[in-house]
Design a protein around this motif. Structure first.
Motif, PDB file in Angstrom:
ATOM      1  N   ASN A 101       0.794  -1.231   0.000  1.00 53.89           N
ATOM      2  CA  ASN A 101       0.000   0.000   0.000  1.00 53.89           C
ATOM      3  C   ASN A 101       0.824   1.278   0.000  1.00 53.89           C
ATOM      4  OD1 ASN A 101      -2.493  -1.349  -0.155  1.00 53.89           O
ATOM      5  ND2 ASN A 101      -2.456  -1.732   2.047  1.00 53.89           N
ATOM      6  N   GLU A 102       2.037   1.211  -0.557  1.00 52.47           N
ATOM      7  CA  GLU A 102       2.775   2.428  -0.851  1.00 52.47           C
ATOM      8  C   GLU A 102       2.273   2.998  -2.177  1.00 52.47           C
ATOM      9  OE1 GLU A 102       4.833   4.168   0.895  1.00 52.47           O
ATOM     10  OE2 GLU A 102       5.070   2.777   2.573  1.00 52.47           O
ATOM     11  N   PHE A 103       2.405   4.317  -2.347  1.00 52.75           N
ATOM     12  CA  PHE A 103       1.955   4.952  -3.589  1.00 52.75           C
ATOM     13  C   PHE A 103       2.740   4.409  -4.773  1.00 52.75           C
ATOM     14  CE2 PHE A 103       2.483   8.135  -6.895  1.00 52.75           C
ATOM     15  CZ  PHE A 103       1.168   8.375  -7.228  1.00 52.75           C
ATOM     16  N   TYR A 104       2.009   4.140  -5.892  1.00 50.02           N
ATOM     17  CA  TYR A 104       2.624   3.565  -7.085  1.00 50.02           C
ATOM     18  C   TYR A 104       1.756   3.931  -8.271  1.00 50.02           C
ATOM     19  CZ  TYR A 104       5.225  -0.200  -9.580  1.00 50.02           C
ATOM     20  OH  TYR A 104       6.037  -0.937 -10.418  1.00 50.02           O
ATOM     21  N   SER A 105       2.348   4.523  -9.288  1.00 51.15           N
ATOM     22  CA  SER A 105       1.578   4.872 -10.479  1.00 51.15           C
ATOM     23  C   SER A 105       2.397   4.609 -11.727  1.00 51.15           C
ATOM     24  CB  SER A 105       1.135   6.341 -10.434  1.00 51.15           C
ATOM     25  OG  SER A 105       2.237   7.206 -10.637  1.00 51.15           O
ATOM     26  N   ILE A 106       1.691   4.393 -12.829  1.00 51.45           N
ATOM     27  CA  ILE A 106       2.299   4.180 -14.139  1.00 51.45           C
ATOM     28  C   ILE A 106       1.584   5.094 -15.120  1.00 51.45           C
ATOM     29  CG2 ILE A 106       2.785   2.521 -15.976  1.00 51.45           C
ATOM     30  CD1 ILE A 106       2.508   0.309 -13.840  1.00 51.45           C
ATOM     31  N   SER A 107       2.353   5.892 -15.846  1.00 53.27           N
ATOM     32  CA  SER A 107       1.741   6.841 -16.763  1.00 53.27           C
ATOM     33  C   SER A 107       2.386   6.759 -18.139  1.00 53.27           C
ATOM     34  CB  SER A 107       1.872   8.269 -16.213  1.00 53.27           C
ATOM     35  OG  SER A 107       1.258   9.184 -17.091  1.00 53.27           O
ATOM     36  N   PHE A 108       1.571   7.044 -19.154  1.00 57.62           N
ATOM     37  CA  PHE A 108       2.069   7.081 -20.521  1.00 57.62           C
ATOM     38  C   PHE A 108       2.661   8.441 -20.866  1.00 57.62           C
ATOM     39  CE2 PHE A 108       0.662   3.019 -22.162  1.00 57.62           C
ATOM     40  CZ  PHE A 108      -0.280   2.627 -21.220  1.00 57.62           C
ATOM     41  N   SER A 109       2.678   9.363 -19.915  1.00 59.62           N
ATOM     42  CA  SER A 109       3.309  10.670 -20.108  1.00 59.62           C
ATOM     43  C   SER A 109       3.852  11.134 -18.751  1.00 59.62           C
ATOM     44  CB  SER A 109       2.312  11.693 -20.660  1.00 59.62           C
ATOM     45  OG  SER A 109       1.218  11.858 -19.776  1.00 59.62           O
ATOM     46  N   ASP A 110       4.712  12.122 -18.792  1.00 57.57           N
ATOM     47  CA  ASP A 110       5.305  12.647 -17.559  1.00 57.57           C
ATOM     48  C   ASP A 110       4.343  13.672 -16.971  1.00 57.57           C
ATOM     49  OD1 ASP A 110       7.011  13.275 -15.533  1.00 57.57           O
ATOM     50  OD2 ASP A 110       8.493  14.306 -16.776  1.00 57.57           O
ATOM     51  N   ASN A 111       3.298  13.176 -16.298  1.00 55.94           N
ATOM     52  CA  ASN A 111       2.173  14.047 -15.932  1.00 55.94           C
ATOM     53  C   ASN A 111       1.894  14.103 -14.432  1.00 55.94           C
ATOM     54  OD1 ASN A 111       1.183  11.444 -15.599  1.00 55.94           O
ATOM     55  ND2 ASN A 111      -0.834  11.915 -16.406  1.00 55.94           N
ATOM     56  N   LEU A 112       2.872  13.714 -13.606  1.00 53.05           N
ATOM     57  CA  LEU A 112       2.644  13.648 -12.159  1.00 53.05           C
ATOM     58  C   LEU A 112       3.487  14.683 -11.431  1.00 53.05           C
ATOM     59  CD1 LEU A 112       1.535  12.239  -9.568  1.00 53.05           C
ATOM     60  CD2 LEU A 112       3.489  10.666  -9.738  1.00 53.05           C
ATOM     61  N   MET A 113       2.853  15.355 -10.477  1.00 54.86           N
ATOM     62  CA  MET A 113       3.573  16.242  -9.569  1.00 54.86           C
ATOM     63  C   MET A 113       2.981  16.061  -8.169  1.00 54.86           C
ATOM     64  SD  MET A 113       1.889  19.952 -10.562  1.00 54.86           S
ATOM     65  CE  MET A 113       2.640  20.765  -9.157  1.00 54.86           C
ATOM     66  N   PHE A 114       3.706  16.523  -7.163  1.00 56.19           N
ATOM     67  CA  PHE A 114       3.222  16.460  -5.785  1.00 56.19           C
ATOM     68  C   PHE A 114       3.169  17.867  -5.211  1.00 56.19           C
ATOM     69  CE2 PHE A 114       4.818  12.206  -6.446  1.00 56.19           C
ATOM     70  CZ  PHE A 114       3.983  11.396  -5.702  1.00 56.19           C
TER      71      PHE A 114
END
Length: 227
Positions: free
Chosen positions: A136-149
């Motif tokens: 349950n740690e944060f984990y994501s997969i994206s087809f573009s560089d679209n993540l920020m915090f």
């Protein structure tokens, strides 16, 4: 190929809150699909399901982001360098608490983003890291560089706390994935035209996929025809 079930969800604030990571979208996105495999070893089944799904998409680069435990940071840096995988490392603004023989201490959680350029690297990374979302740690997969915090204030157990909020940019064509609790399936967020209807999405699943349930309806083991 695993037997799977698929559920179409409507995106709302409550839905995003229930995902468990305070996920936010910078613009509206109507639909998300939940895909899960059953089985005694469901973590392994869902890791393989995710791998096969991404293989079938055959779209690179992929950007896989995940938070690791602080004492594993150097280990992952070494692993990425040895396998010639491009990565960035950011320490998030929120503070976490850990305990060791010296007592209580606070730290900023390390978050890696790896740039995956081919199927071999993808399989390697999933095998090495999928245990993190299973914990349950944060984990994501994206087809573009679209993540920020961004650091934001949330309510946990009746108290205000500051947390690093993952914000996905959804302007333009966007597809990204987050993992369900305990690694028991994944959510696909997409505004790509090929995913606009559930039927169209199903038609793009890996050939040989066995579908046993769609939304609340059991189906008789529909199998996507092999090529």
């Amino acid at each position: 190929m695993a037997e799977i079930w698929i559920k179409e969800e409507r995106v709302s604030k409550k839905f995003l809150d229930d995902l468990g990571y305070y996920i936010s979208l910078d613009e509206e996105l109507d639909t998300v699909y939940f895909i899960a495999a059953d089985g005694e070893d469901y973590v392994e089944e869902n890791k393989n399901l995710l791998r096969d799904f991404l293989f079938s998409q055959n779209k690179y680069p992929l950007f896989i982001s995940f938070i690791v435990y602080e004492d594993q940071t150097d280990e992952y840096i070494t692993f990425f360098k040895e396998n010639k995988i491009d990565f960035t490392l950011n320490h998030l603004q929120e503070k976490r608490t850990s305990y060791d023989v010296f007592g209580k201490r606070q730290y900023h959680p390390p978050c890696f983003t790896v740039n995956i350029k081919d199927s071999n690297s993808l399989a390697l990374i999933l095998n090495e890291t999928f245990w993190l979302p299973a914990q349950n740690e944060f984990y994501s997969i994206s087809f573009s560089d679209n993540l920020m915090f961004e650091l934001g204030e949330v309510i946990e157990w009746g108290r205000k706390r500051k947390r690093s909020i993952p914000i996905f940019k959804t302007k333009g064509e966007t597809t990204f994935i987050t993992i369900f609790y305990d690694g028991a399936g994944f959510y696909l967020f997409s505004n790509d035209e090929k995913d606009f209807t559930l039927d169209k999405f199903i038609s793009n699943l890996p050939r040989g996929t066995v579908i046993t349930q769609i939304n609340d309806t059991l189906v008789n083991g529909d199998i996507l025809e092999e090529d």
